[in-house]
Scaffold this motif. Structure first.
Motif, PDB file in Angstrom:
ATOM      1  N   GLY A 191       2.718   9.514   2.541  1.00 48.82           N
ATOM      2  CA  GLY A 191       3.911   9.357   3.349  1.00 48.82           C
ATOM      3  C   GLY A 191       3.994   7.895   3.763  1.00 48.82           C
ATOM      4  N   VAL A 192       4.797   7.599   4.756  1.00 50.26           N
ATOM      5  CA  VAL A 192       4.883   6.229   5.260  1.00 50.26           C
ATOM      6  C   VAL A 192       3.664   5.958   6.137  1.00 50.26           C
ATOM      7  CG1 VAL A 192       6.193   4.633   6.694  1.00 50.26           C
ATOM      8  CG2 VAL A 192       7.395   6.213   5.163  1.00 50.26           C
ATOM      9  N   VAL A 193       2.976   4.863   5.851  1.00 52.91           N
ATOM     10  CA  VAL A 193       1.777   4.481   6.596  1.00 52.91           C
ATOM     11  C   VAL A 193       2.064   3.169   7.317  1.00 52.91           C
ATOM     12  CG1 VAL A 193      -0.649   3.808   6.414  1.00 52.91           C
ATOM     13  CG2 VAL A 193       0.271   5.596   4.910  1.00 52.91           C
ATOM     14  N   GLU A 194       1.869   3.153   8.619  1.00 57.64           N
ATOM     15  CA  GLU A 194       2.118   1.935   9.387  1.00 57.64           C
ATOM     16  C   GLU A 194       0.807   1.210   9.657  1.00 57.64           C
ATOM     17  OE1 GLU A 194       4.316   0.370  13.500  1.00 57.64           O
ATOM     18  OE2 GLU A 194       4.019   2.527  13.155  1.00 57.64           O
ATOM     19  N   THR A 195       0.778  -0.090   9.413  1.00 58.77           N
ATOM     20  CA  THR A 195      -0.360  -0.950   9.744  1.00 58.77           C
ATOM     21  C   THR A 195       0.166  -2.171  10.487  1.00 58.77           C
ATOM     22  OG1 THR A 195      -0.334  -2.415   7.816  1.00 58.77           O
ATOM     23  CG2 THR A 195      -1.428  -0.266   7.545  1.00 58.77           C
ATOM     24  N   LYS A 217      11.626   0.634   8.510  1.00 62.35           N
ATOM     25  CA  LYS A 217      11.147   1.987   8.279  1.00 62.35           C
ATOM     26  C   LYS A 217      12.154   2.798   7.477  1.00 62.35           C
ATOM     27  CE  LYS A 217       8.918   5.898  10.533  1.00 62.35           C
ATOM     28  NZ  LYS A 217       8.500   6.511  11.827  1.00 62.35           N
ATOM     29  N   ALA A 218      13.426   2.616   7.776  1.00 66.67           N
ATOM     30  CA  ALA A 218      14.472   3.323   7.017  1.00 66.67           C
ATOM     31  C   ALA A 218      14.434   2.892   5.549  1.00 66.67           C
ATOM     32  CB  ALA A 218      15.840   3.035   7.621  1.00 66.67           C
ATOM     33  N   LYS A 219      14.153   1.627   5.313  1.00 70.49           N
ATOM     34  CA  LYS A 219      14.089   1.126   3.938  1.00 70.49           C
ATOM     35  C   LYS A 219      12.924   1.754   3.180  1.00 70.49           C
ATOM     36  CE  LYS A 219      13.547  -3.090   1.186  1.00 70.49           C
ATOM     37  NZ  LYS A 219      13.417  -4.570   1.209  1.00 70.49           N
ATOM     38  N   ILE A 220      11.755   1.806   3.798  1.00 69.20           N
ATOM     39  CA  ILE A 220      10.589   2.351   3.099  1.00 69.20           C
ATOM     40  C   ILE A 220      10.745   3.851   2.882  1.00 69.20           C
ATOM     41  CG2 ILE A 220       9.108   2.872   5.101  1.00 69.20           C
ATOM     42  CD1 ILE A 220       7.784   1.084   2.012  1.00 69.20           C
ATOM     43  N   GLU A 221      11.369   4.545   3.844  1.00 61.63           N
ATOM     44  CA  GLU A 221      11.609   5.986   3.685  1.00 61.63           C
ATOM     45  C   GLU A 221      12.581   6.247   2.542  1.00 61.63           C
ATOM     46  OE1 GLU A 221      12.860   7.039   7.607  1.00 61.63           O
ATOM     47  OE2 GLU A 221      10.809   7.564   8.260  1.00 61.63           O
ATOM     48  N   LEU A 239      12.983   4.282  -0.124  1.00 59.31           N
ATOM     49  CA  LEU A 239      12.246   4.010  -1.362  1.00 59.31           C
ATOM     50  C   LEU A 239      11.356   5.181  -1.729  1.00 59.31           C
ATOM     51  CD1 LEU A 239      11.243   0.270  -0.752  1.00 59.31           C
ATOM     52  CD2 LEU A 239      12.862   1.132  -2.468  1.00 59.31           C
ATOM     53  N   LEU A 240      10.670   5.749  -0.726  1.00 58.49           N
ATOM     54  CA  LEU A 240       9.787   6.892  -0.967  1.00 58.49           C
ATOM     55  C   LEU A 240      10.571   8.079  -1.515  1.00 58.49           C
ATOM     56  CD1 LEU A 240       7.101   8.384  -0.779  1.00 58.49           C
ATOM     57  CD2 LEU A 240       7.557   8.777   1.658  1.00 58.49           C
ATOM     58  N   ALA A 241      11.704   8.373  -0.907  1.00 61.76           N
ATOM     59  CA  ALA A 241      12.527   9.497  -1.356  1.00 61.76           C
ATOM     60  C   ALA A 241      13.015   9.273  -2.785  1.00 61.76           C
ATOM     61  CB  ALA A 241      13.716   9.687  -0.411  1.00 61.76           C
ATOM     62  N   ARG A 242      13.378   8.042  -3.100  1.00 64.06           N
ATOM     63  CA  ARG A 242      13.876   7.731  -4.437  1.00 64.06           C
ATOM     64  C   ARG A 242      12.778   7.906  -5.487  1.00 64.06           C
ATOM     65  NH1 ARG A 242      15.751   1.776  -5.130  1.00 64.06           N
ATOM     66  NH2 ARG A 242      16.636   2.320  -3.104  1.00 64.06           N
ATOM     67  N   VAL A 243      11.583   7.425  -5.181  1.00 64.39           N
ATOM     68  CA  VAL A 243      10.463   7.531  -6.131  1.00 64.39           C
ATOM     69  C   VAL A 243      10.084   8.993  -6.343  1.00 64.39           C
ATOM     70  CG1 VAL A 243       7.999   7.032  -6.452  1.00 64.39           C
ATOM     71  CG2 VAL A 243       9.549   5.220  -5.676  1.00 64.39           C
ATOM     72  N   LYS A 244      10.061   9.766  -5.258  1.00 63.27           N
ATOM     73  CA  LYS A 244       9.714  11.192  -5.365  1.00 63.27           C
ATOM     74  C   LYS A 244      10.679  11.939  -6.271  1.00 63.27           C
ATOM     75  CE  LYS A 244       7.287  12.289  -1.049  1.00 63.27           C
ATOM     76  NZ  LYS A 244       7.389  13.041   0.229  1.00 63.27           N
ATOM     77  N   GLY A 245      11.907  11.479  -6.336  1.00 63.97           N
ATOM     78  CA  GLY A 245      12.917  12.179  -7.131  1.00 63.97           C
ATOM     79  C   GLY A 245      12.876  11.847  -8.612  1.00 63.97           C
ATOM     80  N   GLU A 246      12.035  10.916  -9.009  1.00 62.13           N
ATOM     81  CA  GLU A 246      11.951  10.524 -10.412  1.00 62.13           C
ATOM     82  C   GLU A 246      10.956  11.404 -11.175  1.00 62.13           C
ATOM     83  OE1 GLU A 246      13.745   8.285 -11.944  1.00 62.13           O
ATOM     84  OE2 GLU A 246      14.802   7.578 -10.153  1.00 62.13           O
ATOM     85  N   ILE A 247      11.215  11.588 -12.468  1.00 60.42           N
ATOM     86  CA  ILE A 247      10.301  12.376 -13.308  1.00 60.42           C
ATOM     87  C   ILE A 247       8.988  11.628 -13.490  1.00 60.42           C
ATOM     88  CG2 ILE A 247       9.952  13.325 -15.623  1.00 60.42           C
ATOM     89  CD1 ILE A 247      12.974  13.796 -15.756  1.00 60.42           C
ATOM     90  N   ASN A 248       9.049  10.342 -13.829  1.00 62.83           N
ATOM     91  CA  ASN A 248       7.849   9.524 -14.006  1.00 62.83           C
ATOM     92  C   ASN A 248       7.623   8.752 -12.713  1.00 62.83           C
ATOM     93  OD1 ASN A 248       5.862   7.632 -14.678  1.00 62.83           O
ATOM     94  ND2 ASN A 248       6.551   7.488 -16.814  1.00 62.83           N
ATOM     95  N   VAL A 249       6.876   9.370 -11.801  1.00 58.88           N
ATOM     96  CA  VAL A 249       6.670   8.790 -10.471  1.00 58.88           C
ATOM     97  C   VAL A 249       5.947   7.446 -10.553  1.00 58.88           C
ATOM     98  CG1 VAL A 249       5.443   9.093  -8.283  1.00 58.88           C
ATOM     99  CG2 VAL A 249       6.733  11.004  -9.270  1.00 58.88           C
TER     100      VAL A 249
END
Length: 257
Positions: free
Chosen positions: A193-197, A128-132, A134-144
């Motif tokens: 956000g993070v989705v758990e399945t 979960k820490a890894k996916i969070e 990655l999400l934060a990193r992608v959100k911070g990019e100009i070209n998402v």
């Protein structure tokens, strides 16, 4: 031992032949979403329908042999004069049956998956820490979108990662419930956000929406005309078989088994 047997023009029809046809019918209706319980509730009618189909098949086979034709050749002969619908008739059907031309909504989405199957609590927390992250990193990019595709290629545990996480188009019910709900709730171009399945933790990027409205007549005209032509052919074939049935000797009587 005696038992009841169906005879068509003096030839016995074994129960297994009717049972086989019944199982084919069940398989067909199951594919259409009919639950087994509903099939059982109408079992008497289904058995009767299976029996009639077997009788029809027997009569068609005998008629084809009598005419020196294959059954396919006989079917072609019987249905060759079935009329093709006019464009006006096709459009009339389209206008009178709007519900038949509703395109179900579909979405297109990409995802990054970090698997958790078989992991203990500590492993899941790390995933979960890894996916969070990655999400934060992608959100911070100009070209998402580009950043998301790069993250999927590098980090996703799903084979779709090779395509930047792209899952293509899918409708309701094609994905597990949590994923389905998240994908359809997003706006085009929006990150989840993070989705758990059951498979692990996902982040989704919705990339498209289509359907959810009536298909244009021009888009369905050709397929609809073909379907109505097949319907007319089916009616011609049914009428022909009914004629054979009316002349046939069909009996249910005791027979040695």
């Amino acid at each position: 031992m005696k038992g009841k047997r169906l005879y068509v023009n003096g030839a016995v029809v074994e129960p297994q032949e009717i049972q086989n046809r019944l199982e084919q019918m069940f398989a067909f209706y199951a594919q259409q979403g009919m639950p087994r319980e509903a099939f059982r509730e109408h079992l008497d009618e289904m058995v009767q329908a299976a029996q009639e189909q077997v009788i029809g098949a027997r009569l068609m086979a005998a008629e084809a042999k009598a005419r020196g034709k294959t059954e396919d050749e006989l079917v072609m002969e019987v249905t060759k004069d079935a009329p093709a619908p006019s464009e006006a008739e096709v459009e009339k059907f389209y206008n009178e049956n709007p519900e038949a031309f509703e395109a179900p909504p579909e979405v297109r989405a990409s995802h990054v998956l970090v698997k958790t199957e078989g992991m203990d609590d500590a492993g899941k927390a790390k995933a979960k820490a890894k996916i969070e992250g990655l999400l934060a990193r992608v959100k911070g990019e100009i070209n998402v979108e580009a950043a998301f595709a790069a993250a999927a290629k590098e980090h996703s545990d799903c084979p779709s990662g090779a395509q930047g996480g792209d899952l293509g188009w899918f409708g309701h019910g094609m994905m597990v419930p949590e994923f389905d709900q998240a994908a359809f709730a997003l706006k085009d171009g929006e990150l989840s956000g993070v989705v758990e399945t059951q498979f692990g933790y996902h982040v989704l990027l919705k990339t498209g929406t289509r359907g959810g409205g009536k298909q244009a007549f021009a888009d369905v005209k050709e397929a609809l005309a073909a379907a109505l032509k097949r319907q007319a052919q089916g009616q011609a074939l049914n009428a022909f078989v009914a004629g054979l049935r009316a002349k046939a000797k069909v009996e249910v009587k005791e027979s040695e088994s």
